[in-house]
Design a protein around this motif. Sequence first.
Motif, PDB file in Angstrom:
ATOM      1  N   LEU A  50       0.845  -1.193   0.000  1.00 30.96           N
ATOM      2  CA  LEU A  50       0.000   0.000   0.000  1.00 30.96           C
ATOM      3  C   LEU A  50       0.879   1.241   0.000  1.00 30.96           C
ATOM      4  CD1 LEU A  50      -2.702  -0.930   2.663  1.00 30.96           C
ATOM      5  CD2 LEU A  50      -2.963  -0.945   0.187  1.00 30.96           C
ATOM      6  N   SER A  51       0.544   2.187  -0.839  1.00 31.13           N
ATOM      7  CA  SER A  51       1.260   3.453  -0.848  1.00 31.13           C
ATOM      8  C   SER A  51       0.816   4.285   0.357  1.00 31.13           C
ATOM      9  CB  SER A  51       0.956   4.212  -2.139  1.00 31.13           C
ATOM     10  OG  SER A  51      -0.383   4.696  -2.114  1.00 31.13           O
ATOM     11  N   PRO A  52       1.575   5.312   0.702  1.00 27.69           N
ATOM     12  CA  PRO A  52       1.141   6.197   1.791  1.00 27.69           C
ATOM     13  C   PRO A  52      -0.247   6.804   1.524  1.00 27.69           C
ATOM     14  CG  PRO A  52       3.451   6.582   1.328  1.00 27.69           C
ATOM     15  CD  PRO A  52       2.940   5.639   0.265  1.00 27.69           C
ATOM     16  N   ASN A  53      -0.544   7.120   0.278  1.00 25.92           N
ATOM     17  CA  ASN A  53      -1.859   7.678  -0.046  1.00 25.92           C
ATOM     18  C   ASN A  53      -2.969   6.641   0.119  1.00 25.92           C
ATOM     19  OD1 ASN A  53      -1.050  10.292  -0.580  1.00 25.92           O
ATOM     20  ND2 ASN A  53      -0.747   9.928  -2.758  1.00 25.92           N
ATOM     21  N   GLN A  54      -2.704   5.400  -0.256  1.00 24.64           N
ATOM     22  CA  GLN A  54      -3.705   4.351  -0.062  1.00 24.64           C
ATOM     23  C   GLN A  54      -3.930   4.091   1.430  1.00 24.64           C
ATOM     24  OE1 GLN A  54      -1.619   1.476  -2.503  1.00 24.64           O
ATOM     25  NE2 GLN A  54      -3.304   1.458  -3.992  1.00 24.64           N
ATOM     26  N   THR A  55      -2.863   4.116   2.200  1.00 25.25           N
ATOM     27  CA  THR A  55      -2.988   3.945   3.644  1.00 25.25           C
ATOM     28  C   THR A  55      -3.820   5.082   4.237  1.00 25.25           C
ATOM     29  OG1 THR A  55      -0.856   2.815   3.730  1.00 25.25           O
ATOM     30  CG2 THR A  55      -1.693   3.704   5.798  1.00 25.25           C
ATOM     31  N   LEU A  56      -3.605   6.281   3.770  1.00 23.01           N
ATOM     32  CA  LEU A  56      -4.377   7.440   4.218  1.00 23.01           C
ATOM     33  C   LEU A  56      -5.857   7.277   3.854  1.00 23.01           C
ATOM     34  CD1 LEU A  56      -3.327   9.996   5.631  1.00 23.01           C
ATOM     35  CD2 LEU A  56      -3.418  11.132   3.417  1.00 23.01           C
ATOM     36  N   LEU A  57      -6.130   6.844   2.639  1.00 23.42           N
ATOM     37  CA  LEU A  57      -7.509   6.644   2.180  1.00 23.42           C
ATOM     38  C   LEU A  57      -8.221   5.586   3.020  1.00 23.42           C
ATOM     39  CD1 LEU A  57      -9.799   7.008  -0.021  1.00 23.42           C
ATOM     40  CD2 LEU A  57      -8.665   5.131  -1.225  1.00 23.42           C
ATOM     41  N   PHE A  58      -7.574   4.441   3.198  1.00 19.05           N
ATOM     42  CA  PHE A  58      -8.234   3.309   3.852  1.00 19.05           C
ATOM     43  C   PHE A  58      -8.181   3.378   5.380  1.00 19.05           C
ATOM     44  CE2 PHE A  58      -6.992   1.253  -0.285  1.00 19.05           C
ATOM     45  CZ  PHE A  58      -8.276   1.258  -0.814  1.00 19.05           C
ATOM     46  N   ALA A  59      -7.017   3.649   5.961  1.00 19.84           N
ATOM     47  CA  ALA A  59      -6.888   3.629   7.428  1.00 19.84           C
ATOM     48  C   ALA A  59      -7.465   4.898   8.057  1.00 19.84           C
ATOM     49  CB  ALA A  59      -5.428   3.439   7.836  1.00 19.84           C
ATOM     50  N   THR A  60      -6.949   6.035   7.646  1.00 22.40           N
ATOM     51  CA  THR A  60      -7.399   7.292   8.239  1.00 22.40           C
ATOM     52  C   THR A  60      -8.800   7.660   7.760  1.00 22.40           C
ATOM     53  OG1 THR A  60      -5.112   8.060   8.305  1.00 22.40           O
ATOM     54  CG2 THR A  60      -6.829   9.724   8.583  1.00 22.40           C
ATOM     55  N   GLY A  61      -9.024   7.584   6.463  1.00 15.73           N
ATOM     56  CA  GLY A  61     -10.317   7.972   5.908  1.00 15.73           C
ATOM     57  C   GLY A  61     -11.415   6.968   6.189  1.00 15.73           C
ATOM     58  N   PHE A  62     -11.328   5.808   5.530  1.00 16.46           N
ATOM     59  CA  PHE A  62     -12.406   4.823   5.636  1.00 16.46           C
ATOM     60  C   PHE A  62     -12.609   4.341   7.070  1.00 16.46           C
ATOM     61  CE2 PHE A  62     -14.100   0.557   5.763  1.00 16.46           C
ATOM     62  CZ  PHE A  62     -15.300   0.738   5.083  1.00 16.46           C
ATOM     63  N   CYS A  63     -11.544   3.862   7.707  1.00 18.53           N
ATOM     64  CA  CYS A  63     -11.689   3.327   9.069  1.00 18.53           C
ATOM     65  C   CYS A  63     -12.089   4.430  10.060  1.00 18.53           C
ATOM     66  CB  CYS A  63     -10.412   2.642   9.535  1.00 18.53           C
ATOM     67  SG  CYS A  63     -10.096   1.079   8.683  1.00 18.53           S
ATOM     68  N   GLY A  64     -11.565   5.630   9.852  1.00 18.00           N
ATOM     69  CA  GLY A  64     -11.946   6.747  10.716  1.00 18.00           C
ATOM     70  C   GLY A  64     -13.414   7.107  10.578  1.00 18.00           C
ATOM     71  N   GLY A  65     -13.953   7.033   9.365  1.00 19.93           N
ATOM     72  CA  GLY A  65     -15.374   7.306   9.155  1.00 19.93           C
ATOM     73  C   GLY A  65     -16.254   6.132   9.533  1.00 19.93           C
ATOM     74  N   PHE A  66     -15.733   4.934   9.358  1.00 18.98           N
ATOM     75  CA  PHE A  66     -16.522   3.719   9.603  1.00 18.98           C
ATOM     76  C   PHE A  66     -16.709   3.450  11.092  1.00 18.98           C
ATOM     77  CE2 PHE A  66     -16.776  -1.070   9.567  1.00 18.98           C
ATOM     78  CZ  PHE A  66     -18.027  -1.144   8.971  1.00 18.98           C
ATOM     79  N   THR A  67     -15.656   3.597  11.870  1.00 16.89           N
ATOM     80  CA  THR A  67     -15.772   3.358  13.310  1.00 16.89           C
ATOM     81  C   THR A  67     -16.280   4.623  13.989  1.00 16.89           C
ATOM     82  OG1 THR A  67     -13.477   3.967  13.705  1.00 16.89           O
ATOM     83  CG2 THR A  67     -13.931   1.653  13.306  1.00 16.89           C
ATOM     84  N   THR A  68     -16.769   4.476  15.193  1.00 16.68           N
ATOM     85  CA  THR A  68     -17.441   5.609  15.803  1.00 16.68           C
ATOM     86  C   THR A  68     -17.343   5.607  17.325  1.00 16.68           C
ATOM     87  OG1 THR A  68     -19.579   6.614  16.141  1.00 16.68           O
ATOM     88  CG2 THR A  68     -19.605   4.325  15.487  1.00 16.68           C
ATOM     89  N   PHE A  69     -16.341   6.259  17.833  1.00 16.87           N
ATOM     90  CA  PHE A  69     -16.204   6.314  19.286  1.00 16.87           C
ATOM     91  C   PHE A  69     -17.249   7.224  19.911  1.00 16.87           C
ATOM     92  CE2 PHE A  69     -14.435   7.546  23.357  1.00 16.87           C
ATOM     93  CZ  PHE A  69     -14.189   6.296  23.892  1.00 16.87           C
ATOM     94  N   SER A  70     -17.633   8.279  19.224  1.00 14.68           N
ATOM     95  CA  SER A  70     -18.625   9.189  19.802  1.00 14.68           C
ATOM     96  C   SER A  70     -19.967   8.489  19.995  1.00 14.68           C
ATOM     97  CB  SER A  70     -18.779  10.441  18.934  1.00 14.68           C
ATOM     98  OG  SER A  70     -19.150  10.083  17.616  1.00 14.68           O
ATOM     99  N   THR A  71     -20.389   7.701  19.029  1.00 17.44           N
ATOM    100  CA  THR A  71     -21.623   6.943  19.178  1.00 17.44           C
ATOM    101  C   THR A  71     -21.463   5.900  20.271  1.00 17.44           C
ATOM    102  OG1 THR A  71     -22.181   7.292  16.868  1.00 17.44           O
ATOM    103  CG2 THR A  71     -23.299   5.486  17.976  1.00 17.44           C
TER     104      THR A  71
END
Length: 123
Positions: A60-81
Amino acid sequence: MKQLLLVFFGGGIGSILRYLVSKSLNNHFQHFFLGTFLVNVVGCLLIGFILGLSIKTNYLSPNQTLLFATGFCGGFTTFSTFAFEKHSLLTSGEFIGFFTYLIASIVVGILAVALGLYLSRLL
């Protein structure tokens, strides 16, 4: 700017999926939010796997890691809820549900991250 857009798009897709899963599963048990629980566990598994791949290989490139880990996983999981649901259980006096959900979410989440890291090493 490109990195911000990657996080934005990944987070948007993750948030939509989180909403759909939670909406369809949260009403199955009276004092356990199954959708949020599953989203957080799957998100932990995915982030472990994605970051494991990113650390271990150049798969995975740094950009793909950013898209999937930071972006997708950050939006998908939900600590506030997660926190709001714990508060709801406490204020309604559902102490057994509160502790069961809290401990299961933390323990299973950590185990899912470890499993994701392990699975990434198998590739």
